[in-house]
Scaffold this active site. Structure first.
Site, PDB file in Angstrom:
ATOM      1  N   ASP A  61    -104.987  -8.215 -23.158  1.00  0.00           N
ATOM      2  CA  ASP A  61    -105.190  -8.762 -22.004  1.00  0.00           C
ATOM      3  C   ASP A  61    -104.359 -10.080 -21.527  1.00  0.00           C
ATOM      4  O   ASP A  61    -104.812 -11.099 -22.213  1.00  0.00           O
ATOM      5  CB  ASP A  61    -106.681  -8.879 -22.104  1.00  0.00           C
ATOM      6  N   ASP A  62    -103.866  -9.989 -20.486  1.00  0.00           N
ATOM      7  CA  ASP A  62    -103.068 -11.231 -20.014  1.00  0.00           C
ATOM      8  C   ASP A  62    -102.141 -11.720 -20.800  1.00  0.00           C
ATOM      9  O   ASP A  62    -101.691 -12.961 -20.848  1.00  0.00           O
ATOM     10  CB  ASP A  62    -104.409 -12.164 -19.529  1.00  0.00           C
ATOM     11  N   CYS A  70    -106.681  -6.722 -14.141  1.00  0.00           N
ATOM     12  CA  CYS A  70    -107.176  -5.919 -15.036  1.00  0.00           C
ATOM     13  C   CYS A  70    -107.724  -4.279 -14.682  1.00  0.00           C
ATOM     14  O   CYS A  70    -106.738  -3.231 -15.223  1.00  0.00           O
ATOM     15  CB  CYS A  70    -108.337  -6.282 -15.960  1.00  0.00           C
ATOM     16  N   ARG A  94    -105.585  -1.031 -15.914  1.00  0.00           N
ATOM     17  CA  ARG A  94    -106.037  -0.006 -16.795  1.00  0.00           C
ATOM     18  C   ARG A  94    -106.439   1.236 -16.261  1.00  0.00           C
ATOM     19  O   ARG A  94    -106.044   2.272 -16.909  1.00  0.00           O
ATOM     20  CB  ARG A  94    -107.400  -0.678 -17.312  1.00  0.00           C
ATOM     21  N   LYS A 111    -111.697  -3.389 -24.586  1.00  0.00           N
ATOM     22  CA  LYS A 111    -111.780  -3.758 -23.228  1.00  0.00           C
ATOM     23  C   LYS A 111    -111.624  -2.514 -22.334  1.00  0.00           C
ATOM     24  O   LYS A 111    -110.613  -1.903 -22.424  1.00  0.00           O
ATOM     25  CB  LYS A 111    -111.291  -4.856 -22.604  1.00  0.00           C
ATOM     26  N   HIS A 170    -113.079  -1.540 -18.686  1.00  0.00           N
ATOM     27  CA  HIS A 170    -113.044  -2.121 -17.317  1.00  0.00           C
ATOM     28  C   HIS A 170    -112.578  -1.189 -16.515  1.00  0.00           C
ATOM     29  O   HIS A 170    -111.800  -1.430 -15.587  1.00  0.00           O
ATOM     30  CB  HIS A 170    -112.014  -3.453 -17.451  1.00  0.00           C
ATOM     31  N   SER A 174    -114.561  -7.597 -18.894  1.00  0.00           N
ATOM     32  CA  SER A 174    -113.890  -8.966 -19.248  1.00  0.00           C
ATOM     33  C   SER A 174    -114.749  -9.950 -20.069  1.00  0.00           C
ATOM     34  O   SER A 174    -116.060  -9.715 -19.967  1.00  0.00           O
ATOM     35  CB  SER A 174    -113.194  -9.820 -18.189  1.00  0.00           C
ATOM     36  N   HIS A 204    -107.411 -13.139 -22.950  1.00  0.00           N
ATOM     37  CA  HIS A 204    -108.164 -13.565 -21.740  1.00  0.00           C
ATOM     38  C   HIS A 204    -109.173 -14.700 -21.960  1.00  0.00           C
ATOM     39  O   HIS A 204    -109.764 -14.668 -23.096  1.00  0.00           O
ATOM     40  CB  HIS A 204    -109.125 -12.126 -21.215  1.00  0.00           C
ATOM     41  N   ASP A 214    -101.957  -5.683 -20.143  1.00  0.00           N
ATOM     42  CA  ASP A 214    -102.349  -5.179 -18.950  1.00  0.00           C
ATOM     43  C   ASP A 214    -101.837  -5.802 -17.469  1.00  0.00           C
ATOM     44  O   ASP A 214    -101.884  -5.260 -16.754  1.00  0.00           O
ATOM     45  CB  ASP A 214    -103.814  -5.133 -18.936  1.00  0.00           C
ATOM     46  N   ASN A 215    -101.387  -7.100 -17.978  1.00  0.00           N
ATOM     47  CA  ASN A 215    -100.802  -8.036 -16.977  1.00  0.00           C
ATOM     48  C   ASN A 215    -100.232  -9.067 -17.290  1.00  0.00           C
ATOM     49  O   ASN A 215    -100.193  -9.557 -18.458  1.00  0.00           O
ATOM     50  CB  ASN A 215    -101.759  -8.072 -15.669  1.00  0.00           C
ATOM     51  N   LYS A 269    -100.066 -13.690 -13.595  1.00  0.00           N
ATOM     52  CA  LYS A 269    -101.344 -12.805 -13.506  1.00  0.00           C
ATOM     53  C   LYS A 269    -101.803 -13.048 -11.782  1.00  0.00           C
ATOM     54  O   LYS A 269    -101.936 -13.910 -11.451  1.00  0.00           O
ATOM     55  CB  LYS A 269    -102.601 -12.933 -14.250  1.00  0.00           C
TER      56      LYS A 269
HETATM   57 MG    MG Z   1    -105.692  -8.645 -17.899  1.00  0.00          MG
END
Ligand code: MG
Length: 460
Positions: A13-14, A53, A57, A111, A113, A136, A207, A259-260, A278
């Site tokens: 995540d991130d 996110c 996803r 996660k 989401h 998140s 994250h 994811d980003n 992001k």
């Molecule tokens: Mg993310």
């Protein structure tokens, strides 16, 4: 018939493009992931379909651009929030559903989401089993929550930890979650060692807020952020060691990604050498690390600089698992197996960048044409081969390229829409929606939470 590969997909995540040793980080120690890259292929041009996110996803899971599945925006919001009425439509086919229908045992940990109403949860999208946070880790009760004029908290209900679709804990100790996620993965892999399995592990790291174990906090040289990256590396090492111990490593395709891009205000995150972060359609928002290992099938130590996307995993996994890509709908992803196993070229003529439902840029080959940012027109052309950092607009020097990419953009606009110009896409499917949404938890002052309010105020 040859045994079909197990598939382990690890999504962070991130995590930024420059956050792993094998992508140039000098701050974070990632020996297990660096080894993964040395044993497999490291992709340099791997794109997520969104810089945030939920749409990222949803696209990864269905092989479709976010606007195609109604995931451009969520009743006006860029990602899903607790208790929203919308989510991934139960009629969409996720990778979990695809592989489950093909006979795979399927596990999702971490996660999700893609919607927190029961219709939208992983167990209703083809995963035999689910353990994790439905959204998140900054969507629980947390210090620094703004209050309204009347002193009422504007925050979220307690952060739920789900076991399948049951809330088993509220406001869990975030420090312990990565270890618990790994335990779930190991248990599942041992139980299903004799049949093909698919594991989708979606970390809560990096994250915000970042809670890490003491050991990683002590050893990391890049603060809590670095400790979170090193926890991700540790988790990978434990899972790889277990695959090895069970004799499954050669039968398992492992894909590792994020994811980003990293958040611009996160202490310690890096999207170097890319511009942006992001939430932006500069490369730093959407181009992410991607490593793929399959011993004996993917040549060790390859660096693949062909354009590939997260949406391609759907078609690629389908091909490797002998599953049929649903014939009744359009899928944007393409099968990458020729590219990964045989040195083939990118299957993509172009790639489109959306922020919510605004078409913001398109890429074809080395060229990227920006169209808009923050709802305003910005027409700029960058050469991603000579200028990966997108710093020199060369639109004036290449009017024919600009015109060609305008035409490419027009094609995407017609198919999937462009809210900024009021264009509705002809091929957009519907977002899932329930009539009476509920939050998974409600705050109870008498409940013995691990932390009734997380003390780190960071959000991201
Ligand atoms: Mg993310």
């Amino acid at each position: 018939m040859e045994r079909r590969p197990n598939i382990v997909l690890i999504n962070c995540d991130d995590l930024g493009y420059g956050d792993l040793g094998c992508y140039g980080s000098e701050l974070n120690a990632t020996p297990a992931l660096d080894r993964l890259a040395a044993q497999g292929a490291r992709l340099t041009d791997f794109m997520m379909a969104s810089p945030v996110c939920s749409p990222s996803r949803g696209a990864l899971l269905t092989g479709c651009y976010p606007p195609r599945i109604g995931f451009g925006s969520f009743d006006g919001l860029p990602v899903l929030f607790p208790g929203q009425a919308v989510g991934l439509d139960p009629g969409e086919v996720s990778i979990g559903r695809l592989l489950s229908d093909a006979g795979y045992a399927t596990l999702m940990v971490g996660k999700w989401h893609c919607g927190d109403q029961s219709e939208f949860l992983p167990t209703n999208h083809g995963f035999d089993r689910y353990f994790g946070l439905p959204y998140s880790n900054d969507m629980g009760r947390q210090s620094g929550t703004p209050t309204t004029d009347t002193g009422e908290q504007r925050g979220y209900p307690p952060l739920p930890l789900l076991d399948d679709d049951e809330v088993i804990e509220q406001q869990p100790d975030q420090t312990s979650l990565t270890g618990r996620y790994v335990t779930e993965v190991l248990r599942f892999v041992r139980e299903h060692r004799d049949r093909p399995f698919f594991v989708y592990l979606a970390h809560l790291y990096v994250h915000l807020p970042i809670y890490v174990q003491e050991r990683f906090a002590r050893q990391a040289r890049n603060g809590r952020y670095g400790a979170a990256v090193e926890s991700i590396d540790w988790a990978a090492e434990v899972i790889f060691a277990e695959l090895e111990r069970l004799g499954l490593a050669d039968d398992t395709l492992v894909v590792f990604t994020s994811d980003n891009g990293a958040l611009d205000r996160a202490d310690g995150g890096s999207n170097r050498p890319l511009r942006g972060s992001k939430g932006s359609t500069w490369e730093g928002g959407m181009r992410v690390p991607c490593i793929a290992r399959w011993p004996g099938r993917i040549e060790a130590g390859r660096v693949v600089d062909e354009l590939a996307t997260s949406m391609d995993l759907f078609a690629t996994f389908a091909a490797l698992a002998g599953a049929e890509v649903p014939p009744d709908r359009e899928i944007d992803g393409r099968d990458l197996s020729a590219m990964l196993l045989d040195d083939g070229a990118s299957p993509h003529e172009s790639f489109a960048y959306w922020w919510m439902d605004d078409l913001c840029a398109v890429r074809s080959g080395r060229w990227k044409l920006h169209l808009a940012r923050h709802g305003e027109q910005h027409e700029e052309l960058y050469d991603l081969v000579d200028d990966l950092g997108e710093s020199h607009d060369v639109a004036a020097a290449h009017p024919e390229v600009v015109q060609r990419l305008r035409d490419v953009a027009e094609g995407w606009r017609r198919r999937l829409g462009d809210a900024r110009l009021g264009v509705e896409g002809a091929e957009v499917r519907r977002l899932g929606r329930v009539a009476e949404p509920r939050t998974l938890t409600t705050y109870d002052p008498d409940h013995p939470y691990y932390a009734a309010e997380y003390d780190l105020p960071d959000r991201g």
